[in-house]
Each structure stands twice: as structure tokens, then as C-alpha cells.
Enzyme design. Structure first.
Site, PDB file in Angstrom:
ATOM      1  N   LYS A  76       0.802  -1.231   0.000  1.00  0.00           N
ATOM      2  CA  LYS A  76       0.000   0.000   0.000  1.00  0.00           C
ATOM      3  C   LYS A  76       0.838   1.286   0.000  1.00  0.00           C
ATOM      4  CE  LYS A  76      -4.355  -1.497   2.037  1.00  0.00           C
ATOM      5  NZ  LYS A  76      -5.278  -1.253   3.143  1.00  0.00           N
ATOM      6  N   ASP A 112     -10.266   3.325   2.240  1.00  0.00           N
ATOM      7  CA  ASP A 112     -10.529   2.701   3.545  1.00  0.00           C
ATOM      8  C   ASP A 112     -11.276   3.648   4.491  1.00  0.00           C
ATOM      9  OD1 ASP A 112      -9.462   0.189   3.001  1.00  0.00           O
ATOM     10  OD2 ASP A 112      -7.448   0.752   3.646  1.00  0.00           O
TER      11      ASP A 112
END
Ligand code: ATR
Length: 286
Positions: A76, A112
Site C-alpha cells: 500500500k 478505507d
């Protein structure tokens, strides 16, 4: 990264999720359900990409017919660094989970915080009433996304406790003074006047150590949220429900974070339905 990446106009759009390991990802189930549900002739695959191969994989993304991809552990942070463009949210979180190719350039965002906040607002519409502090357990990557979501929502005090205090302090430096660090040992007493408690650690997950926390000091309007979704009802959520508190599970975050990526790659904003939830719940039970 510079250089040209050809936008793919291939008839069958491809997308997928990359990570190392990737075997346990539920993203193909989620996106596969939506592809079928909306009758889209596209594909969503999972691909194991070794850390040293990430740059090469992303450079060849469009040429392979991929519109973009989801990115999971451990890529990520590096995916954000490798992107040509990044949203403010991805930069604030310091990590990307969703990539897409647009006019030859690789774009990165992080959904997220959106996923977490959307599920929280759906399941606990009154979570922000009274403007009380939030208590966040953990200071890893998931915590960064959730802190960003809470700050964007206007939460004025976020108490942050983590086993390694230094990691929590680093997040104050990053997110500013809305975040106040406490000791991990203080977690029970810090709940007292809070309106929201969130576990962002891996504690309580199947195969991990249990989360040792008492809700004895909780007020009766505390909302309790856990990002762990295996098991679906963690001991923390069970304890919250037994006390009559609103409990918000981790599965909704996983489902909602997938929405913006699907829309980017396949052109339809998909819905998180009970049918989709049931599909993933069944898979979690297997
Ligand atoms: P993620 O990106 O999923 O948040 P991570 O960055 O590895 O994963 O973070 C895991 C979180 O769980 C951290 O807050 C970690 O605490 P440390 O920063 O002290 O490592 C927390 N965690 C993991 N195991 C723990 C344990 N046994 N006790 C307390 N906290 C734990």
C-alpha cells in the site's frame, strides 16, 4: 513514475487485487458478485506480486488490459509512491488501496476511510451525537485511515492508544492535535466519556491473541466498532451488544471500500446489499 502507460480500451475490462500473500483476499468475491449482478463482461482477479516486482507489475498494468487494481499488504505504501497522481486522502493516509489508469497515468487513492465511515454512518447514525471523544486502539495502517475519516468528519478529540506508544505519537505528528496519545494500559479508563470506541488492531482476529479490554466504564451511548471481521462477531462486539451498546462490525468497511474502485474500472457505482453481505458471511464461515 513517469512515462506513458497506454489506456486500455480492450473490450473486456480487467481489474484485480494484488498483494503478497493474496490467497485469502475476499475482494474477488465482492467484485465478482457485482460483475454478475450488473451484467458486466469484465474480470477481477487476484495476483500474488512479490514486493520486488511491484514497480514492474504496475508499469505493465494497462498493457495487460487492466483498468486498475486494489492493493493490499504489503504494497500500500509503495503503490502510493509509484503512482503518477494521488488524491489528498491517499497522501494524508500515506498509503493507497485503489489504483486506476487514466490517460496513460497511474492514479492512486485510498478508500478505507470512506469504507469505514460509510458503514459507521449506516449502522450507527447517532455515533457523533454529543460531540464526545473517540478512543482508537492501534496505530498501524488501518488506524491511519480511520483517523483520517474521523478528522474529516469533524471529531475534535481522538484518544489514541497503542502497545508501542512511539507509533501513536508519530501519528500525532502526522494528523495534528485532534489526536491525543494515551498509554495502552489506560485503555479501559479512557473509554469513560467517549462516544465511539474502535479496535484497529489485529487482536481478536481468528488465530490472533484476544483483545483484553473492559467496557465496564462505558457510557450507555457508546458506539463500539471493530475492524476485525473474522470472526464476524468479535468478543469485543459481543461484549458491546450484551451491554446494549450499538456494535459495528468490520465486514461493512471491507464491502464499502470496494465501491469506488469498481465504479472507476467498470463504470457503474455498485450497491452494498444484504445479498452481497450474505455471500461474504458464508465464505467467512467456511
Ligand atoms: P494494519 O496495517 O492492519 O493496521 P499493522 O500496521 O501491523 O497492521 O498494525 C497492527 C496493530 O495491531 C498495531 O497497532 C499493533 O501494535 P504495535 O504498533 O505495538 O505493534 C497492534 N497489535 C498487534 N498485536 C498486538 C498485541 N499482541 N498487543 C497489542 N497490540 C497489538
Amino acid at each position: 513514475m513517469t512515462g506513458s502507460r497506454d489506456d486500455s480500451s480492450a473490450a473486456v475490462p480487467r481489474a484485480g487485487v494484488i498483494g503478497w500473500p493474496i490467497k485469502h483476499s475476499r475482494s474477488p468475491l465482492i467484485h465478482g458478485h457485482w460483475l454478475r449482478r450488473y451484467g458486466i463482461a469484465g474480470s477481477y482477479e487476484k495476483v500474488a506480486v512479490e514486493p520486488g516486482d511491484l514497480a514492474g507489475f504496475l508499469a505493465g498494468l494497462a498493457a495487460a488490459g487492466w483498468r486498475g487494481c486494489n492493493v493490499t499488504v504489503p504494497h500500500k505504501e509503495q503503490a502510493l509512491a509509484l503512482a503518477d497522481e494521488a488524491t489528498d486522502t491517499a497522501r494524508a493516509i500515506g498509503a493507497a488501496n485503489t489504483l486506476w489508469v487514466e490517460r496513460g497515468r497511474l492514479h492512486a487513492t485510498n478508500t478505507d476511510a470512506y469504507g469505514f465511515m460509510t458503514h459507521l454512518r449506516t449502522e450507527a447514525p447517532g455515533w457523533q451525537e454529543g460531540g464526545r471523544p473517540a478512543l482508537v486502539l492501534g496505530a498501524g495502517g488501518a488506524a491511519r485511515a480511520i483517523l483520517q475519516g474521523l478528522i474529516e468528519a469533524g471529531v475534535r478529540e481522538i484518544r489514541l492508544v497503542n502497545r508501542s506508544r512511539g507509533r501513536a505519537e508519530a501519528l500525532v505528528a502526522h494528523f495534528g492535535r485532534a489526536v491525543v496519545v494515551g498509554d495502552w494500559a489506560e485503555r479501559d479508563s479512557l473509554i469513560g466519556d467517549c462516544g465511539l470506541l474502535i479496535n484497529t488492531t489485529s487482536l481478536g482476529m481468528t488465530g490472533q491473541a484476544p483483545l483484553d479490554i473492559s467496557l465496564a466504564a462505558a457510557g450507555d451511548r457508546l458506539t463500539v466498532s471493530d475492524i476485525v471481521y473474522a470472526p464476524l462477531e468479535t468478543p469485543l462486539l459481543k461484549a458491546a451488544r450484551q451491554k446494549g451498546l450499538v456494535a459495528v462490525d468490520g465486514l461493512g468497511m471491507l464491502l464499502h471500500q470496494a465501491v469506488p474502485g469498481f465504479e472507476r474500472w467498470f463504470g457503474i457505482r455498485p450497491e452494498v446489499t444484504r445479498e452481497l453481505r450474505a455471500l461474504i458471511e458464508a465464505d467467512l464461515r467456511d
